[in-house]
Design an enzyme around this catalytic site. Sequence first.
Site, PDB file in Angstrom:
ATOM      1  N   HIS A 166       0.877  -1.185   0.000  1.00  0.00           N
ATOM      2  CA  HIS A 166       0.000   0.000   0.000  1.00  0.00           C
ATOM      3  C   HIS A 166       0.910   1.229   0.000  1.00  0.00           C
ATOM      4  O   HIS A 166       1.734   1.386  -0.894  1.00  0.00           O
ATOM      5  CB  HIS A 166      -0.911  -0.108   1.229  1.00  0.00           C
ATOM      6  N   HIS A 180      -1.544  -2.425  -9.670  1.00  0.00           N
ATOM      7  CA  HIS A 180      -2.545  -1.849  -8.771  1.00  0.00           C
ATOM      8  C   HIS A 180      -3.751  -2.766  -8.697  1.00  0.00           C
ATOM      9  O   HIS A 180      -4.124  -3.358  -9.703  1.00  0.00           O
ATOM     10  CB  HIS A 180      -2.985  -0.451  -9.244  1.00  0.00           C
ATOM     11  N   ASP A 198       3.021   5.678  -6.871  1.00  0.00           N
ATOM     12  CA  ASP A 198       4.180   5.642  -5.985  1.00  0.00           C
ATOM     13  C   ASP A 198       5.498   5.612  -6.732  1.00  0.00           C
ATOM     14  O   ASP A 198       6.543   5.967  -6.188  1.00  0.00           O
ATOM     15  CB  ASP A 198       4.088   4.433  -5.053  1.00  0.00           C
TER      16      ASP A 198
HETATM   17  N1  CMC Z   1       5.884  -7.001  -9.999  1.00  0.00           N
HETATM   18  C1  CMC Z   1       5.822  -8.226 -10.581  1.00  0.00           C
HETATM   19  N2  CMC Z   1       4.693  -8.943 -10.712  1.00  0.00           N
HETATM   20  C2  CMC Z   1       3.574  -8.404 -10.218  1.00  0.00           C
HETATM   21  C3  CMC Z   1       3.557  -7.140  -9.607  1.00  0.00           C
HETATM   22  C4  CMC Z   1       4.761  -6.425  -9.513  1.00  0.00           C
HETATM   23  N3  CMC Z   1       4.791  -5.212  -8.946  1.00  0.00           N
HETATM   24  N4  CMC Z   1       2.303  -6.852  -9.208  1.00  0.00           N
HETATM   25  C5  CMC Z   1       1.546  -7.906  -9.557  1.00  0.00           C
HETATM   26  N5  CMC Z   1       2.315  -8.842 -10.170  1.00  0.00           N
HETATM   27  C6  CMC Z   1       1.837 -10.107 -10.769  1.00  0.00           C
HETATM   28  C7  CMC Z   1       1.443 -11.108  -9.707  1.00  0.00           C
HETATM   29  O1  CMC Z   1       2.538 -11.932  -9.350  1.00  0.00           O
HETATM   30  C8  CMC Z   1       0.350 -11.874 -10.410  1.00  0.00           C
HETATM   31  O2  CMC Z   1       0.969 -12.753 -11.346  1.00  0.00           O
HETATM   32  P1  CMC Z   1       0.257 -14.168 -11.709  1.00  0.00           P
HETATM   33  O3  CMC Z   1      -1.075 -13.808 -12.328  1.00  0.00           O
HETATM   34  O4  CMC Z   1       1.200 -14.823 -12.655  1.00  0.00           O
HETATM   35  O5  CMC Z   1       0.109 -14.902 -10.401  1.00  0.00           O
HETATM   36  C9  CMC Z   1      -0.368 -10.798 -11.233  1.00  0.00           C
HETATM   37  O6  CMC Z   1       0.630  -9.801 -11.485  1.00  0.00           O
HETATM   38  C10 CMC Z   1      -1.565 -10.181 -10.527  1.00  0.00           C
HETATM   39  O7  CMC Z   1      -1.103  -9.592  -9.307  1.00  0.00           O
HETATM   40  P2  CMC Z   1      -1.847  -9.666  -7.894  1.00  0.00           P
HETATM   41  O8  CMC Z   1      -0.800  -9.693  -6.817  1.00  0.00           O
HETATM   42  O9  CMC Z   1      -2.878 -10.753  -7.916  1.00  0.00           O
HETATM   43  O10 CMC Z   1      -2.595  -8.282  -7.893  1.00  0.00           O
HETATM   44  P3  CMC Z   1      -3.226  -7.591  -6.636  1.00  0.00           P
HETATM   45  O11 CMC Z   1      -4.342  -6.767  -7.145  1.00  0.00           O
HETATM   46  O12 CMC Z   1      -3.544  -8.578  -5.561  1.00  0.00           O
HETATM   47  O13 CMC Z   1      -2.035  -6.657  -6.069  1.00  0.00           O
HETATM   48  C11 CMC Z   1      -0.584  -4.829  -5.745  1.00  0.00           C
HETATM   49  C12 CMC Z   1      -1.887  -5.323  -6.392  1.00  0.00           C
HETATM   50  C13 CMC Z   1      -0.519  -3.298  -5.874  1.00  0.00           C
HETATM   51  C14 CMC Z   1      -0.564  -5.187  -4.245  1.00  0.00           C
HETATM   52  C15 CMC Z   1       0.613  -5.495  -6.474  1.00  0.00           C
HETATM   53  O14 CMC Z   1       0.566  -5.149  -7.850  1.00  0.00           O
HETATM   54  C16 CMC Z   1       1.942  -5.078  -5.873  1.00  0.00           C
HETATM   55  O15 CMC Z   1       2.375  -5.666  -4.866  1.00  0.00           O
HETATM   56  N6  CMC Z   1       2.640  -4.051  -6.469  1.00  0.00           N
HETATM   57  C17 CMC Z   1       3.884  -3.562  -5.927  1.00  0.00           C
HETATM   58  C18 CMC Z   1       3.615  -2.689  -4.706  1.00  0.00           C
HETATM   59  C19 CMC Z   1       3.055  -1.319  -5.088  1.00  0.00           C
HETATM   60  O16 CMC Z   1       3.603  -0.635  -5.952  1.00  0.00           O
HETATM   61  N7  CMC Z   1       2.001  -0.914  -4.375  1.00  0.00           N
HETATM   62  C20 CMC Z   1       1.446   0.437  -4.511  1.00  0.00           C
HETATM   63  C21 CMC Z   1       0.027   0.468  -4.998  1.00  0.00           C
HETATM   64  S1  CMC Z   1      -0.424   2.138  -5.478  1.00  0.00           S
HETATM   65  C22 CMC Z   1      -0.490   3.007  -4.016  1.00  0.00           C
HETATM   66  C23 CMC Z   1      -1.685   2.714  -3.194  1.00  0.00           C
HETATM   67  O17 CMC Z   1      -2.802   3.024  -3.645  1.00  0.00           O
HETATM   68  O18 CMC Z   1      -1.516   2.215  -2.084  1.00  0.00           O
END
Ligand code: CMC
Length: 426
Positions: free
Chosen positions: A266, A307, A365
């Site tokens: 987050h 995201h 971010d």
């Molecule tokens: N790098 C590499 N792979 C990723 C990333 C990433 N940053 N984010 C998602 N993936 C992959 C993930 O492994 C999954 O792959 P697969 O379908 O093969 O299993 C796929 O993309 C879908 O991801 P998810 O984890 O199911 O997506 P989510 O909606 O649960 O998570 C997230 C969203 C923001 C937590 C995640 O993208 C992440 O951890 N990003 C990095 C941290 C980040 O930048 N967070 C800030 C968000 S914006 C600020 C805010 O509003 O808080």
Amino acid sequence: MAEKKAQLSVDGIEETIDLPVYEGSTGPDVVDVRSLTSKGIFTYDPGFMSTASCESKITYIDGDKGVLLYRGYPIEQLAEKSDFMECCFLLLNGELPSVDEKAQFIDEIKHHTMVHEQIRPFFNGFPRHAHPMAIMIGAVGALSAFYHNDLQIDNIEHRKAAAVRLIAKIPTLAAMCYKYSIGMPFMHPRNDLSFSENFLYMMFGNPCEEYIPSPVLADAMDKIFLLHADHEQNASTSTVRLAGSTGANPYACISSGITALWGPSHGGANEAVLTMLNEIGDVSRIPEFIDRAKDKEDPFKLMGFGHRVYKNFDPRAHVLRDAANNVLEELGLTNDPLLPIAKELERIALEDEYFIERNLYPNVDFYSGIILKAIGIPTNLFTVIFATGRTPGWVAHWHEMISNPFKIGRPRQLYTGPTFRDYPDK
Ligand code: CMC
């Protein structure tokens, strides 16, 4: 009475269950599943991927189209034509202020920026190297100890006072965290400065010399605060609502929001972006990190990418990408060694099949970290800046919930542990 309905048939239950379907003013319809518990069924949605936890009139996001609206106004227009103080008023009150209302609101905020002198010694209990988010969680929760007489949540005047105090005092506490960490005296806020100028002054001013905040940097700070001001039912806002649903006081609720924001998935991501860029260290090492991000066995993720809601682009990131370029040019920092790494990472990720297939774009971010670093904000304060910007959103949601009939938030579970068993005789 809802006109649309959904029907649910469940093995083991003879009747078909009718469920009302509600339409919002825009966005997906919602199926009202509240009656299911009386049929002995719960819905299952870990991570709340498909769950609307409340009704709200504050902020709307269309993740596929990259739309973010505060009270109906698109974020791009607000970033161009409005400012953070006006957006605070908008989020809290539902409408843009008139000229007089805005002046009065700003005046009110300015007259609540000082914190009680008893807060100062509170800092001494923390080690100088404490993470500022750790201090913020304590200090914001502790504010409730200073406003005993204004904590009746069903009193609208008390709620308004808490809203103003939180928006006004959180930046002061944030700057105090920084000053404490470097052993410099705390700077009292200055009422002749704008919100963002005053923040820069409290951060970078000192009692020995005059400090004139740069308009370019103040403008960039203001944009960062404005773009973070609300994001509907994200993890920290949902945390504030859940804590608020128990009747807890607003300072305690916002402190719980700060706690949830700290996580690297987050708000903590902006700090994690810089840590990651430093760890990569050189453009030549980017392929290695891209490979790691794709490797399912490796927990590493590209920080600042992806995201939960935006599956096309993050509109806040678009605004900040331009702002980042302006700030870096203005400060003559275009030769910052981390910048080429950030740009190359962005380019590769936008062209690589893995990222395209999964709709992983740079999020807010990614760029906010680059701007904050250029301004001179230390990395471990980045998430505190996010919290400062998000405060009006948290407060607006808390206020909206308390102003309407609400129930304590109490999710249920799919239990898969041991069933009843007797304690063994020994
Ligand atoms: N790098 C590499 N792979 C990723 C990333 C990433 N940053 N984010 C998602 N993936 C992959 C993930 O492994 C999954 O792959 P697969 O379908 O093969 O299993 C796929 O993309 C879908 O991801 P998810 O984890 O199911 O997506 P989510 O909606 O649960 O998570 C997230 C969203 C923001 C937590 C995640 O993208 C992440 O951890 N990003 C990095 C941290 C980040 O930048 N967070 C800030 C968000 S914006 C600020 C805010 O509003 O808080």
